[in-house]
Design a protein around this motif. Structure first.
Motif, PDB file in Angstrom:
ATOM      1  N   VAL A  98       8.191  20.892  -7.007  1.00  0.00           N
ATOM      2  CA  VAL A  98       7.626  19.782  -7.750  1.00  0.00           C
ATOM      3  C   VAL A  98       5.901  20.232  -7.686  1.00  0.00           C
ATOM      4  O   VAL A  98       5.668  20.999  -6.780  1.00  0.00           O
ATOM      5  CB  VAL A  98       7.617  18.429  -7.094  1.00  0.00           C
ATOM      6  CG1 VAL A  98       6.540  17.373  -7.542  1.00  0.00           C
ATOM      7  CG2 VAL A  98       8.901  18.167  -7.129  1.00  0.00           C
ATOM      8  N   ASP A  99       4.968  20.048  -8.680  1.00  0.00           N
ATOM      9  CA  ASP A  99       3.587  20.509  -8.429  1.00  0.00           C
ATOM     10  C   ASP A  99       2.943  19.935  -7.168  1.00  0.00           C
ATOM     11  O   ASP A  99       2.700  20.710  -6.458  1.00  0.00           O
ATOM     12  CB  ASP A  99       2.747  20.075  -9.778  1.00  0.00           C
ATOM     13  CG  ASP A  99       3.251  20.893 -10.933  1.00  0.00           C
ATOM     14  OD1 ASP A  99       3.902  21.884 -10.656  1.00  0.00           O
ATOM     15  OD2 ASP A  99       2.800  20.465 -11.917  1.00  0.00           O
ATOM     16  N   VAL A 100       3.056  18.555  -7.076  1.00  0.00           N
ATOM     17  CA  VAL A 100       2.438  18.090  -5.974  1.00  0.00           C
ATOM     18  C   VAL A 100       2.922  16.588  -5.721  1.00  0.00           C
ATOM     19  O   VAL A 100       3.222  15.964  -6.592  1.00  0.00           O
ATOM     20  CB  VAL A 100       0.851  17.864  -6.186  1.00  0.00           C
ATOM     21  CG1 VAL A 100       0.397  16.855  -7.319  1.00  0.00           C
ATOM     22  CG2 VAL A 100      -0.043  17.506  -4.866  1.00  0.00           C
ATOM     23  N   LEU A 101       2.807  16.366  -4.475  1.00  0.00           N
ATOM     24  CA  LEU A 101       3.233  14.922  -4.170  1.00  0.00           C
ATOM     25  C   LEU A 101       2.239  14.335  -3.127  1.00  0.00           C
ATOM     26  O   LEU A 101       1.586  14.969  -2.445  1.00  0.00           O
ATOM     27  CB  LEU A 101       4.619  14.632  -3.304  1.00  0.00           C
ATOM     28  CG  LEU A 101       5.861  15.256  -3.875  1.00  0.00           C
ATOM     29  CD1 LEU A 101       6.861  15.267  -2.586  1.00  0.00           C
ATOM     30  CD2 LEU A 101       5.998  14.579  -4.850  1.00  0.00           C
ATOM     31  N   THR A 102       1.741  13.042  -3.276  1.00  0.00           N
ATOM     32  CA  THR A 102       1.027  12.125  -2.423  1.00  0.00           C
ATOM     33  C   THR A 102       1.745  11.386  -1.658  1.00  0.00           C
ATOM     34  O   THR A 102       2.817  10.958  -1.924  1.00  0.00           O
ATOM     35  CB  THR A 102      -0.098  11.543  -3.224  1.00  0.00           C
ATOM     36  OG1 THR A 102       0.381  10.496  -4.104  1.00  0.00           O
ATOM     37  CG2 THR A 102      -1.165  12.496  -3.919  1.00  0.00           C
ATOM     38  N   VAL A 103       1.155  11.190  -0.384  1.00  0.00           N
ATOM     39  CA  VAL A 103       2.077  10.493   0.601  1.00  0.00           C
ATOM     40  C   VAL A 103       1.252   8.990   1.025  1.00  0.00           C
ATOM     41  O   VAL A 103      -0.074   9.274   1.311  1.00  0.00           O
ATOM     42  CB  VAL A 103       2.113  11.228   2.054  1.00  0.00           C
ATOM     43  CG1 VAL A 103       2.919  10.542   3.016  1.00  0.00           C
ATOM     44  CG2 VAL A 103       3.090  12.928   1.714  1.00  0.00           C
ATOM     45  N   HIS A 104       1.647   7.816   0.998  1.00  0.00           N
ATOM     46  CA  HIS A 104       1.155   6.743   1.145  1.00  0.00           C
ATOM     47  C   HIS A 104       1.765   5.666   2.169  1.00  0.00           C
ATOM     48  O   HIS A 104       2.790   5.160   1.808  1.00  0.00           O
ATOM     49  CB  HIS A 104       1.102   5.991  -0.262  1.00  0.00           C
ATOM     50  CG  HIS A 104       0.396   6.852  -1.301  1.00  0.00           C
ATOM     51  ND1 HIS A 104      -0.930   6.754  -1.625  1.00  0.00           N
ATOM     52  CD2 HIS A 104       0.954   7.592  -2.210  1.00  0.00           C
ATOM     53  CE1 HIS A 104      -1.262   7.676  -2.588  1.00  0.00           C
ATOM     54  NE2 HIS A 104       0.148   8.156  -2.996  1.00  0.00           N
ATOM     55  N   PRO A 105       1.374   6.044   3.483  1.00  0.00           N
ATOM     56  CA  PRO A 105       2.107   5.114   4.506  1.00  0.00           C
ATOM     57  C   PRO A 105       1.453   3.463   4.300  1.00  0.00           C
ATOM     58  O   PRO A 105       0.610   3.560   4.151  1.00  0.00           O
ATOM     59  CB  PRO A 105       1.507   5.326   5.852  1.00  0.00           C
ATOM     60  CG  PRO A 105       0.860   6.996   5.529  1.00  0.00           C
ATOM     61  CD  PRO A 105       0.499   7.006   4.035  1.00  0.00           C
ATOM     62  N   GLN A 106       2.653   2.662   4.016  1.00  0.00           N
ATOM     63  CA  GLN A 106       2.415   1.227   3.754  1.00  0.00           C
ATOM     64  C   GLN A 106       2.294   0.554   5.094  1.00  0.00           C
ATOM     65  O   GLN A 106       2.606   0.763   6.228  1.00  0.00           O
ATOM     66  CB  GLN A 106       3.427   0.706   3.137  1.00  0.00           C
ATOM     67  CG  GLN A 106       3.752   1.487   1.950  1.00  0.00           C
ATOM     68  CD  GLN A 106       2.671   1.412   0.920  1.00  0.00           C
ATOM     69  OE1 GLN A 106       2.187   0.222   0.431  1.00  0.00           O
ATOM     70  NE2 GLN A 106       2.193   2.617   0.322  1.00  0.00           N
ATOM     71  N   GLY A 107       1.465  -0.416   5.126  1.00  0.00           N
ATOM     72  CA  GLY A 107       1.092  -1.390   6.388  1.00  0.00           C
ATOM     73  C   GLY A 107       2.443  -1.957   6.962  1.00  0.00           C
ATOM     74  O   GLY A 107       3.564  -1.659   6.314  1.00  0.00           O
ATOM     75  N   PRO A 108       2.609  -2.490   8.131  1.00  0.00           N
ATOM     76  CA  PRO A 108       3.693  -2.886   8.687  1.00  0.00           C
ATOM     77  C   PRO A 108       4.382  -4.176   7.911  1.00  0.00           C
ATOM     78  O   PRO A 108       3.575  -5.066   7.060  1.00  0.00           O
ATOM     79  CB  PRO A 108       3.347  -3.423   9.815  1.00  0.00           C
ATOM     80  CG  PRO A 108       1.699  -3.731   9.830  1.00  0.00           C
ATOM     81  CD  PRO A 108       1.259  -2.677   8.889  1.00  0.00           C
ATOM     82  N   THR A 109       5.582  -4.627   8.059  1.00  0.00           N
ATOM     83  CA  THR A 109       6.552  -5.434   7.605  1.00  0.00           C
ATOM     84  C   THR A 109       5.838  -6.911   8.018  1.00  0.00           C
ATOM     85  O   THR A 109       5.308  -6.860   8.861  1.00  0.00           O
ATOM     86  CB  THR A 109       7.953  -5.213   7.410  1.00  0.00           C
ATOM     87  OG1 THR A 109       8.190  -5.338   8.766  1.00  0.00           O
ATOM     88  CG2 THR A 109       8.306  -4.044   6.755  1.00  0.00           C
ATOM     89  N   ALA A 110       6.438  -8.092   7.720  1.00  0.00           N
ATOM     90  CA  ALA A 110       5.985  -9.346   8.241  1.00  0.00           C
ATOM     91  C   ALA A 110       6.703  -9.475   9.492  1.00  0.00           C
ATOM     92  O   ALA A 110       5.966 -10.009  10.300  1.00  0.00           O
ATOM     93  CB  ALA A 110       6.711 -10.421   7.338  1.00  0.00           C
TER      94      ALA A 110
END
Length: 174
Positions: free
Chosen positions: A52-64
């Motif tokens: 794949v050319d490129v991936l970006t990584v996005h950690p999400q905030g905590p769940t409820a």
């Protein structure tokens, strides 16, 4: 050095991402260049490997409940096209989106194969980076909806698997 080695390293990276504690997720890399993936089941002959050319990584905030949110991976496709009067040809854009859809599908399969689907999600949108030869200011098209292209890729790979299963083995004789 070898694409098989790169695929193994990317799978190990996915497992490391999935096991990263919530408080350390901000330190994960935000961009991964050329991760190697494999489409299983002889859908792409002979080996089903590509990058794949490129991936970006996005950690999400905590769940409820306070558990770590998922890490979202987003596909980016980079292309150089001739510019015609300041515009990229619509056909070129369509083929770029189609290729990005293949990558979304393959990435989803890689996440499943690594057994990290609970911790890592694949975004259904991606981004295109378009530039023309000899020009150093690319155009970035964010939030490209790739759901339809991913679905088409999944259906095409299934047809290829069916055709490959009916064909002679790769080492077979007529």
């Amino acid at each position: 050095a070898e694409i098989d080695e790169a695929r193994e390293r990317f799978e190990a990276l996915l497992r490391r991402f999935a096991s990263t504690p919530r408080e350390e997720r901000a330190s994960l890399p935000s961009v991964i260049a050329a991760p190697a993936l494999r489409i299983p089941g002889r859908a792409i002959l002979p080996d089903g490997l590509f990058a794949v050319d490129v991936l970006t990584v996005h950690p999400q905030g905590p769940t409820a409940e306070g558990a770590p949110g998922p890490i979202v991976l987003r596909v980016g496709e980079i292309k150089v096209y001739p510019d015609r009067g300041g515009y990229t040809d619509p056909h070129e854009l369509a083929t770029t989106r189609a290729q990005a859809g293949v990558y979304v599908h393959a990435l989803r399969l890689a996440v499943e194969a690594a057994g990290v689907g609970a911790a890592i999600q694949v975004a259904t949108d991606g981004f295109l980076v378009l530039t023309r030869p000899g020009f150093n200011l690319p155009s970035v098209r964010a939030n490209e909806d790739l759901r339809f292209q991913e679905q088409r890729a999944a259906e095409a790979f299934e047809r290829l698997r069916t055709a490959a299963a009916e064909a002679l083995p790769l080492d077979g004789t007529g």
